[in-house]
Scaffold this motif. Structure first.
Motif, PDB file in Angstrom:
ATOM      1  N   PRO A   4       0.834  -1.208   0.000  1.00  0.00           N
ATOM      2  CA  PRO A   4       0.000   0.000   0.000  1.00  0.00           C
ATOM      3  C   PRO A   4       0.867   1.256   0.000  1.00  0.00           C
ATOM      4  O   PRO A   4       1.996   1.249   0.480  1.00  0.00           O
ATOM      5  CB  PRO A   4      -0.811  -0.123   1.289  1.00  0.00           C
ATOM      6  CG  PRO A   4      -0.054  -1.069   2.144  1.00  0.00           C
ATOM      7  CD  PRO A   4       0.727  -1.963   1.233  1.00  0.00           C
ATOM      8  N   ALA A   5       0.303   2.327  -0.540  1.00  0.00           N
ATOM      9  CA  ALA A   5       1.012   3.608  -0.563  1.00  0.00           C
ATOM     10  C   ALA A   5       1.191   4.116   0.857  1.00  0.00           C
ATOM     11  O   ALA A   5       0.310   3.934   1.700  1.00  0.00           O
ATOM     12  CB  ALA A   5       0.232   4.618  -1.399  1.00  0.00           C
ATOM     13  N   PRO A   6       2.305   4.763   1.137  1.00  0.00           N
ATOM     14  CA  PRO A   6       2.519   5.276   2.495  1.00  0.00           C
ATOM     15  C   PRO A   6       1.570   6.423   2.826  1.00  0.00           C
ATOM     16  O   PRO A   6       1.191   7.199   1.950  1.00  0.00           O
ATOM     17  CB  PRO A   6       3.969   5.760   2.477  1.00  0.00           C
ATOM     18  CG  PRO A   6       4.289   6.000   1.043  1.00  0.00           C
ATOM     19  CD  PRO A   6       3.432   5.050   0.251  1.00  0.00           C
ATOM     20  N   VAL A   7       1.215   6.513   4.110  1.00  0.00           N
ATOM     21  CA  VAL A   7       0.393   7.633   4.582  1.00  0.00           C
ATOM     22  C   VAL A   7       1.308   8.847   4.706  1.00  0.00           C
ATOM     23  O   VAL A   7       2.316   8.817   5.414  1.00  0.00           O
ATOM     24  CB  VAL A   7      -0.268   7.308   5.943  1.00  0.00           C
ATOM     25  CG1 VAL A   7      -0.943   8.537   6.522  1.00  0.00           C
ATOM     26  CG2 VAL A   7      -1.273   6.170   5.778  1.00  0.00           C
ATOM     27  N   ARG A  53       0.437  11.023  -7.723  1.00  0.00           N
ATOM     28  CA  ARG A  53      -0.563   9.949  -7.596  1.00  0.00           C
ATOM     29  C   ARG A  53      -1.050   9.993  -6.162  1.00  0.00           C
ATOM     30  O   ARG A  53      -0.415   9.443  -5.268  1.00  0.00           O
ATOM     31  CB  ARG A  53       0.057   8.603  -7.941  1.00  0.00           C
ATOM     32  CG  ARG A  53      -0.874   7.429  -7.800  1.00  0.00           C
ATOM     33  CD  ARG A  53      -1.765   7.284  -9.011  1.00  0.00           C
ATOM     34  NE  ARG A  53      -2.524   6.044  -8.925  1.00  0.00           N
ATOM     35  CZ  ARG A  53      -3.790   5.950  -9.239  1.00  0.00           C
ATOM     36  NH1 ARG A  53      -4.442   7.002  -9.674  1.00  0.00           N
ATOM     37  NH2 ARG A  53      -4.416   4.813  -9.148  1.00  0.00           N
ATOM     38  N   ALA A  54      -2.155  10.698  -5.948  1.00  0.00           N
ATOM     39  CA  ALA A  54      -2.638  10.942  -4.585  1.00  0.00           C
ATOM     40  C   ALA A  54      -3.789  10.008  -4.237  1.00  0.00           C
ATOM     41  O   ALA A  54      -4.704   9.811  -5.032  1.00  0.00           O
ATOM     42  CB  ALA A  54      -3.093  12.387  -4.448  1.00  0.00           C
ATOM     43  N   GLY A  55      -3.713   9.462  -3.051  1.00  0.00           N
ATOM     44  CA  GLY A  55      -4.827   8.719  -2.484  1.00  0.00           C
ATOM     45  C   GLY A  55      -5.456   9.588  -1.414  1.00  0.00           C
ATOM     46  O   GLY A  55      -4.748  10.155  -0.576  1.00  0.00           O
ATOM     47  N   ILE A  56      -6.771   9.739  -1.465  1.00  0.00           N
ATOM     48  CA  ILE A  56      -7.491  10.533  -0.468  1.00  0.00           C
ATOM     49  C   ILE A  56      -8.520   9.623   0.179  1.00  0.00           C
ATOM     50  O   ILE A  56      -9.363   9.042  -0.510  1.00  0.00           O
ATOM     51  CB  ILE A  56      -8.208  11.746  -1.106  1.00  0.00           C
ATOM     52  CG1 ILE A  56      -7.242  12.599  -1.926  1.00  0.00           C
ATOM     53  CG2 ILE A  56      -8.936  12.562  -0.052  1.00  0.00           C
ATOM     54  CD1 ILE A  56      -6.178  13.309  -1.130  1.00  0.00           C
ATOM     55  N   MET A  57      -8.439   9.467   1.497  1.00  0.00           N
ATOM     56  CA  MET A  57      -9.426   8.693   2.243  1.00  0.00           C
ATOM     57  C   MET A  57     -10.190   9.655   3.141  1.00  0.00           C
ATOM     58  O   MET A  57      -9.579  10.412   3.900  1.00  0.00           O
ATOM     59  CB  MET A  57      -8.759   7.593   3.061  1.00  0.00           C
ATOM     60  CG  MET A  57      -8.184   6.499   2.188  1.00  0.00           C
ATOM     61  SD  MET A  57      -7.551   5.103   3.127  1.00  0.00           S
ATOM     62  CE  MET A  57      -6.185   5.853   3.987  1.00  0.00           C
ATOM     63  N   HIS A  98      -8.356   7.537  -5.659  1.00  0.00           N
ATOM     64  CA  HIS A  98      -7.014   7.814  -6.181  1.00  0.00           C
ATOM     65  C   HIS A  98      -7.151   8.719  -7.384  1.00  0.00           C
ATOM     66  O   HIS A  98      -7.967   8.466  -8.264  1.00  0.00           O
ATOM     67  CB  HIS A  98      -6.304   6.510  -6.579  1.00  0.00           C
ATOM     68  CG  HIS A  98      -5.852   5.730  -5.398  1.00  0.00           C
ATOM     69  ND1 HIS A  98      -6.617   4.741  -4.829  1.00  0.00           N
ATOM     70  CD2 HIS A  98      -4.718   5.809  -4.657  1.00  0.00           C
ATOM     71  CE1 HIS A  98      -5.973   4.237  -3.800  1.00  0.00           C
ATOM     72  NE2 HIS A  98      -4.814   4.869  -3.678  1.00  0.00           N
ATOM     73  N   LEU A  99      -6.350   9.784  -7.415  1.00  0.00           N
ATOM     74  CA  LEU A  99      -6.356  10.724  -8.531  1.00  0.00           C
ATOM     75  C   LEU A  99      -4.926  11.086  -8.894  1.00  0.00           C
ATOM     76  O   LEU A  99      -4.057  11.161  -8.024  1.00  0.00           O
ATOM     77  CB  LEU A  99      -7.121  12.001  -8.157  1.00  0.00           C
ATOM     78  CG  LEU A  99      -8.611  11.818  -7.914  1.00  0.00           C
ATOM     79  CD1 LEU A  99      -8.920  11.751  -6.448  1.00  0.00           C
ATOM     80  CD2 LEU A  99      -9.366  12.945  -8.549  1.00  0.00           C
ATOM     81  N   ASP A 100      -4.700  11.346 -10.171  1.00  0.00           N
ATOM     82  CA  ASP A 100      -3.404  11.811 -10.647  1.00  0.00           C
ATOM     83  C   ASP A 100      -3.441  13.329 -10.729  1.00  0.00           C
ATOM     84  O   ASP A 100      -4.339  13.899 -11.345  1.00  0.00           O
ATOM     85  CB  ASP A 100      -3.086  11.207 -12.012  1.00  0.00           C
ATOM     86  CG  ASP A 100      -2.856   9.702 -11.933  1.00  0.00           C
ATOM     87  OD1 ASP A 100      -2.263   9.248 -10.936  1.00  0.00           O
ATOM     88  OD2 ASP A 100      -3.286   8.984 -12.849  1.00  0.00           O
ATOM     89  N   THR A 101      -2.457  13.977 -10.103  1.00  0.00           N
ATOM     90  CA  THR A 101      -2.375  15.438 -10.106  1.00  0.00           C
ATOM     91  C   THR A 101      -1.148  15.870 -10.906  1.00  0.00           C
ATOM     92  O   THR A 101      -0.364  15.027 -11.343  1.00  0.00           O
ATOM     93  CB  THR A 101      -2.254  16.000  -8.673  1.00  0.00           C
ATOM     94  OG1 THR A 101      -0.925  15.770  -8.188  1.00  0.00           O
ATOM     95  CG2 THR A 101      -3.275  15.373  -7.732  1.00  0.00           C
ATOM     96  N   THR A 138      -7.225  11.435   5.110  1.00  0.00           N
ATOM     97  CA  THR A 138      -5.906  10.826   5.048  1.00  0.00           C
ATOM     98  C   THR A 138      -5.395  10.933   3.620  1.00  0.00           C
ATOM     99  O   THR A 138      -6.131  10.654   2.673  1.00  0.00           O
ATOM    100  CB  THR A 138      -5.960   9.349   5.484  1.00  0.00           C
ATOM    101  OG1 THR A 138      -6.496   9.287   6.814  1.00  0.00           O
ATOM    102  CG2 THR A 138      -4.585   8.700   5.466  1.00  0.00           C
ATOM    103  N   ILE A 139      -4.136  11.348   3.487  1.00  0.00           N
ATOM    104  CA  ILE A 139      -3.503  11.489   2.180  1.00  0.00           C
ATOM    105  C   ILE A 139      -2.421  10.420   2.072  1.00  0.00           C
ATOM    106  O   ILE A 139      -1.564  10.306   2.959  1.00  0.00           O
ATOM    107  CB  ILE A 139      -2.881  12.889   2.005  1.00  0.00           C
ATOM    108  CG1 ILE A 139      -3.968  13.964   2.158  1.00  0.00           C
ATOM    109  CG2 ILE A 139      -2.163  13.001   0.654  1.00  0.00           C
ATOM    110  CD1 ILE A 139      -3.424  15.377   2.285  1.00  0.00           C
TER     111      ILE A 139
END
Length: 148
Positions: A4-7, A53-57, A98-101, A138-139
């Motif tokens: 998993p991607a790091p927080v 590549r951002a994950g937003i929870m 998940h979105l690409d910025t 959470t990012i």
């Protein structure tokens, strides 16, 4: 499975850390557990850019008819933002997107589909235009490279 991607950041919406959040817009006051939206948009202005590549929870819930309608999450400045729709029910839940910025985005905006006052629904005298209750954001993702 990939790791998993790091927080990168965990933002308590009730009392956001000024090292992470420079400003909150479209939200009512701190209620201990988090905050309610108050209007059509919630924007969290960040101290640092989001990763490419951002994950937003979101740990959140919807108010009223919003539990049957799609919200929209946008990362970045208006006109340059990338976004995705999501749905929430009336109970607290966690939603991940998940979105690409472009690597420069410094804001997270949630567009509320139908803000409504509890007073208009016969639920007391609260005149705030509620739509989403946010507890935590959470990012995740790869940390942005340090500037040379």
């Amino acid at each position: 499975l990939p790791a998993p991607a790091p927080v990168l950041a965990r933002i308590s919406v009730a009392t956001p850390d000024p090292a992470l959040v420079t400003k909150l817009e479209g939200m009512s006051g701190n209620e201990g557990w988090g905050r309610w939206s108050d209007g059509e948009r919630v924007t969290i202005h960040l101290a640092r850019p989001l990763p490419r590549r951002a994950g937003i929870m979101l740990r959140a819930r919807a108010f009223g008819d919003n539990a049957t309608l799609p919200f929209r999450l946008e990362l970045g400045a208006p006109g340059q933002a990338v976004g995705k729709e999501f749905r929430l029910g009336g109970g607290i839940q966690t939603v991940g997107l998940h979105l690409d910025t472009d690597g420069n985005a410094r804001s997270i905006t949630i567009v509320v589909p139908h803000p409504v006052t509890p007073a208009s629904l016969g639920q007391g005298t609260d005149a705030r235009r509620l739509g989403i209750a946010l507890e935590e954001v959470t990012i995740t993702g790869a940390a942005p490279a340090a500037a040379p």
